[in-house]
Scaffold this motif. Structure first.
Motif: not given
Length: 159
Positions: A103-127
């Motif tokens: 399981m690979c969790f991805v935390i973007g930088g101060s601007l968040g995640l790129s659309r490409d990373v979001e599109n590659r993600a199998d799931a997007l979660i918000s804390f």
């Protein structure tokens, strides 16, 4: 299980590094943990939309280079699905039970995640709908992953 955390930026504050070290040690009973820090791009306070897109694209390419084809990718994004701690534990257990070994969790930088990373993600979660510094989010994520494994294993943990 392997838990891989890809994050943009380095932890400079010792207290945050100490917290990450503590949760990495605790998680060692349940999973192999790796943390991959990617360089963050300098971002001025006032960015044009084009500059913002360039920064996200650059950081996104670095992130995607660290993701394997077989990784189950979870992007942390404000527009992601909000989960309780119990829901996150159930989510992780379900992925473990259905053959996701990493399981690979991805935390973007101060601007968040790129659309490409979001599109590659199998799931997007918000804390939370609140905004957290991405360095602090790393500690919060580690604590919640640890809490999830305690829940999965029916072990006591403070409420």
């Amino acid at each position: 299980m392997i838990v891989k955390i890809i994050c943009v930026g380095k932890l400079k504050e010792r207290y945050l590094r100490d917290a990450i070290g503590e949760y990495t040690k605790r998680l060692g009973r349940y999973a192999r943990v790796s943390i991959i820090e990617e360089k963050d791009e300098p971002a001025a306070e006032a960015l044009s939309e084009r500059e913002r897109a360039q920064i996200l694209d650059t950081e996104g390419r670095r992130i995607l280079d660290k993701i394997n084809d077989r990784d189950y990718v979870v992007g942390l994004a404000i527009r992601g699905r909000e989960l309780s701690s119990e829901d996150l534990a159930s989510f992780i257990k379900d992925k473990m039970d259905h053959g996701s070994s990493t399981m690979c969790f991805v935390i973007g930088g101060s601007l968040g995640l790129s659309r490409d990373v979001e599109n590659r993600a199998d799931a997007l979660i918000s804390f939370s709908r609140l905004t957290f510094p991405h360095q602090l989010m790393r500690v919060i994520l580690m604590e919640q992953i640890y809490r999830s494994f305690k829940i999965i294993n029916h072990e006591p943990y403070h409420k």
